[in-house]
Design a protein around this motif. Structure first.
Motif, mmCIF file in Angstrom:
data_model
loop_
_atom_site.group_PDB
_atom_site.id
_atom_site.type_symbol
_atom_site.label_atom_id
_atom_site.label_comp_id
_atom_site.label_asym_id
_atom_site.label_seq_id
_atom_site.Cartn_x
_atom_site.Cartn_y
_atom_site.Cartn_z
ATOM 1 N N ASP A 279 9.839 -7.317 -5.553
ATOM 2 C CA ASP A 279 9.883 -8.369 -4.529
ATOM 3 C C ASP A 279 8.581 -8.420 -3.739
ATOM 4 N N ILE A 280 8.079 -7.240 -3.368
ATOM 5 C CA ILE A 280 6.837 -7.183 -2.584
ATOM 6 C C ILE A 280 5.662 -7.720 -3.403
ATOM 7 N N CYS A 281 5.548 -7.257 -4.630
ATOM 8 C CA CYS A 281 4.453 -7.705 -5.494
ATOM 9 C C CYS A 281 4.536 -9.203 -5.743
ATOM 10 N N HIS A 282 5.732 -9.716 -5.923
ATOM 11 C CA HIS A 282 5.912 -11.142 -6.161
ATOM 12 C C HIS A 282 5.362 -11.953 -4.991
ATOM 13 N N GLN A 283 5.664 -11.529 -3.763
ATOM 14 C CA GLN A 283 5.202 -12.279 -2.594
ATOM 15 C C GLN A 283 3.693 -12.164 -2.400
ATOM 16 N N ASP B 263 0.822 -1.219 0.000
ATOM 17 C CA ASP B 263 0.000 0.000 0.000
ATOM 18 C C ASP B 263 0.847 1.256 0.000
ATOM 19 N N GLU B 264 1.850 1.301 0.915
ATOM 20 C CA GLU B 264 2.609 2.534 1.148
ATOM 21 C C GLU B 264 3.733 2.753 0.133
ATOM 22 N N LEU B 265 4.456 1.703 -0.181
ATOM 23 C CA LEU B 265 5.671 1.878 -0.975
ATOM 24 C C LEU B 265 5.500 1.558 -2.454
ATOM 25 N N VAL B 266 4.454 0.821 -2.799
ATOM 26 C CA VAL B 266 4.238 0.538 -4.220
ATOM 27 C C VAL B 266 3.130 1.438 -4.757
ATOM 28 N N TYR B 267 1.914 1.192 -4.303
ATOM 29 C CA TYR B 267 0.789 1.923 -4.895
ATOM 30 C C TYR B 267 0.821 3.418 -4.556
ATOM 31 N N ASN B 268 0.877 3.759 -3.260
ATOM 32 C CA ASN B 268 0.800 5.173 -2.878
ATOM 33 C C ASN B 268 1.967 5.987 -3.409
ATOM 34 N N GLU B 269 3.186 5.458 -3.281
ATOM 35 C CA GLU B 269 4.358 6.210 -3.726
ATOM 36 C C GLU B 269 4.349 6.390 -5.243
ATOM 37 N N TRP B 270 3.972 5.356 -5.956
ATOM 38 C CA TRP B 270 3.979 5.476 -7.409
ATOM 39 C C TRP B 270 2.839 6.359 -7.903
ATOM 40 N N THR B 271 1.741 6.367 -7.163
ATOM 41 C CA THR B 271 0.657 7.290 -7.502
ATOM 42 C C THR B 271 1.096 8.732 -7.310
ATOM 43 N N LYS B 272 1.834 8.997 -6.238
ATOM 44 C CA LYS B 272 2.349 10.354 -5.994
ATOM 45 C C LYS B 272 3.289 10.782 -7.120
ATOM 46 N N VAL B 273 4.125 9.852 -7.556
ATOM 47 C CA VAL B 273 5.051 10.161 -8.652
ATOM 48 C C VAL B 273 4.266 10.548 -9.907
ATOM 49 N N ASN B 274 3.230 9.780 -10.199
ATOM 50 C CA ASN B 274 2.431 10.055 -11.384
ATOM 51 C C ASN B 274 1.724 11.412 -11.263
ATOM 52 N N THR B 275 1.246 11.732 -10.054
ATOM 53 C CA THR B 275 0.577 13.017 -9.836
ATOM 54 C C THR B 275 1.546 14.175 -10.041
ATOM 55 N N ARG B 276 2.758 14.052 -9.480
ATOM 56 C CA ARG B 276 3.761 15.109 -9.649
ATOM 57 C C ARG B 276 4.115 15.270 -11.125
ATOM 58 N N ARG B 277 4.197 14.157 -11.827
ATOM 59 C CA ARG B 277 4.535 14.215 -13.249
ATOM 60 C C ARG B 277 3.466 14.981 -14.022
ATOM 61 N N LYS B 278 2.199 14.730 -13.688
ATOM 62 C CA LYS B 278 1.111 15.411 -14.378
ATOM 63 C C LYS B 278 1.090 16.904 -14.048
ATOM 64 N N LEU B 279 1.303 17.229 -12.748
ATOM 65 C CA LEU B 279 1.279 18.634 -12.337
ATOM 66 C C LEU B 279 2.404 19.427 -12.994
ATOM 67 N N GLN C 34 0.108 4.373 -14.291
ATOM 68 C CA GLN C 34 0.589 5.316 -13.287
ATOM 69 C C GLN C 34 2.008 5.766 -13.554
ATOM 70 N N THR C 35 2.835 4.928 -14.172
ATOM 71 C CA THR C 35 4.255 5.262 -14.282
ATOM 72 C C THR C 35 4.747 5.258 -15.721
ATOM 73 N N SER C 36 3.826 5.481 -16.636
ATOM 74 C CA SER C 36 4.208 5.576 -18.047
ATOM 75 C C SER C 36 4.990 4.359 -18.514
ATOM 76 N N ASN C 37 4.368 3.197 -18.334
ATOM 77 C CA ASN C 37 4.909 1.940 -18.851
ATOM 78 C C ASN C 37 6.160 1.439 -18.135
ATOM 79 N N LEU C 38 6.433 1.976 -16.941
ATOM 80 C CA LEU C 38 7.563 1.439 -16.177
ATOM 81 C C LEU C 38 7.062 0.221 -15.403
ATOM 82 N N ILE C 39 7.574 -0.942 -15.726
ATOM 83 C CA ILE C 39 7.133 -2.176 -15.098
ATOM 84 C C ILE C 39 8.326 -2.795 -14.382
ATOM 85 N N PRO C 40 8.251 -2.980 -13.054
ATOM 86 C CA PRO C 40 9.427 -3.401 -12.294
ATOM 87 C C PRO C 40 9.859 -4.824 -12.552
#
Length: 421
Positions: free
Chosen positions: A351-355, A316-332, A414-420
């Motif tokens: 690693d987190i998503c994999h688990q 929640d905190e380090l994948v979705y929320n942080e990447w959403t913030k990045v996308n928001t800053r990029r748009k602004l 959210q991250t313009s096609n950046l897939i980890p």
């Protein structure tokens, strides 16, 4: 012995006089003599050859002077502002003379005996009175003149490393002196690095220290520098001892993640966040070596229910929320193209998503972004995992690959096609 060294020897002999005025007169003459180039050259020559008046002999005289001054200051009873101001000036003068002498002696290469210098510094710091009076000066000498000297670093004995480590860890955890916490944290980081290489460190003591100090992150105000150095020290310890202390370090991680996420939210400095990411990546490796998912494959946790709850929170905190913030800053900002992520951040997210998404019995909250719940859930497919003191209902995640596709779509947007992965 030359005339200049005879004069210096005379002043050294008078530095432990019982008369305050005599000590004051001779310490000034002592400093003048040592500021003469010819005297410095003669002391260097004698110290290199091990005969005559040497820097170590002069240092012993200076120690006698300091002990006399400390004893005199302890006996002063005046409580008036004038008296206290006079005492403070005397403490400052004595401390500055000590620091000045160490650097004068060693500026052309280490001339002072490491063991004697270290013993004197620790003796001063361990005394209640002199520890407060000269704590900052002693820390400065340890940080700049001892630990950063390659020669001294190699000469410090195993027992001295352990003594330094225990003293400064306790000083940082339970500060009683006015010494800067920033300085103490830097010293702890350097001492731990040295002790792990040069000595047999008491791992139980270090684990207790880190567990205690990390638990204080929520309740005590600490600068970003202190937090960075504490986490840097912890990461160094884990990296060095992980192969021997897997179970203990997994438990430390499970006990610490909530506090470290508090640090993540509170401190915006890149250096602090980088140390948090390093810590979390090592925890992922400890709990899931080579990405294994189940206990049968080699995964380990002190408490899998707690650990899986942490994984969901990290998602929640380090994948979705942080990447959403990045996308928001990029748009602004109107930036065209994808936001640049650090490699370590992307690896941690993968690693987190994999688990979370690869376990056949993975569970996710109804509100977890990117998680596809089974809407036809039956009563025996529900789990209850305690998060933040309340039970949250979880729904079974479809493990056929649909959840992966949803998350891929979300991250691509959210991250313009950046897939980890």
């Amino acid at each position: 012995m030359s005339e200049g060294l005879l004069s210096l020897q005379n002043h050294c002999d008078q530095l432990d006089s019982d008369k305050v005025t005599e000590r004051k007169k001779h310490i000034e003459s002592f400093k003048r003599e040592l500021n003469r180039t010819v005297i410095v050259q003669q002391l260097d020559h004698n110290s290199n050859n091990g005969r005559g008046l040497t820097w170590n002999a002069v240092f012993n005289s200076l120690i006698s002077y300091m002990l006399k001054e400390i004893d005199h200051l302890k006996k002063q009873k005046g409580e008036s502002s004038t008296s206290l101001s006079s005492k403070d000036r005397k403490k400052q003068t004595v401390g500055e003379v000590f620091k000045w002498f160490v650097r004068k002696a060693n500026q052309r290469g280490e001339k002072l005996n490491c063991s004697d210098l270290l013993h004197h510094v620790l003796t001063l710091m361990k005394d209640d009175f002199s520890g407060i009076a000269f704590g900052e000066v002693c820390c400065s000498v340890i940080l700049k003149d001892i630990l950063r000297s390659r020669k001294y670093f190699c000469q410090i004995s195993s027992s001295n490393w352990q003594e330094l480590l225990k003293y400064f860890c306790k000083a940082l955890r339970d500060p009683v002196q006015r010494t800067s916490h920033d300085v103490l944290s830097r010293i702890v980081r350097l001492i731990l690095a040295g002790a792990l290489k040069q000595s047999n460190v008491s791992t139980s003591f270090i684990l207790t220290f880190f567990n205690s100090i990390i638990n204080k992150f929520r309740t005590s105000e600490r600068s970003a520098t202190v937090v960075e150095n504490i986490l840097g020290s912890l990461n160094l310890f884990i990296l060095t001892c992980a192969s021997d202390l897997r179970t203990q370090l997994c438990k430390l991680g499970e006990d610490s993640i909530d506090n470290l996420l508090h640090v993540w939210k509170k401190y915006s400095t890149p250096a602090v966040k980088e140390e948090v990411v390093v810590f979390l990546r090592m925890q992922m490796a400890l709990h899931h070596p080579k990405g294994v998912v189940t206990e049968e494959q080699g995964a380990y946790a002190e408490d899998f229910t707690v650990w899986r709850g942490h994984l969901k929170y990290l998602y929640d905190e380090l994948v979705y929320n942080e990447w959403t913030k990045v996308n928001t800053r990029r748009k602004l900002k109107g930036v065209i193209g994808r936001e640049i992520f650090k490699e370590t951040d992307v690896d941690l997210a993968a690693d987190i998503c994999h688990q979370i998404l690869c376990r056949s019995d993975s569970t996710a909250d109804d509100k977890t972004p990117g998680i596809n719940p089974d809407l036809n859930q039956s009563s025996n497919s529900s789990r209850y995992i305690s998060q933040g003191g309340s039970a949250a209902k979880r729904r079974k995640v479809d493990s056929s690959g649909c959840s992966w596709e949803i998350l891929l779509d979300m991250i691509s947007i959210q991250t313009s096609n950046l897939i980890p992965w």
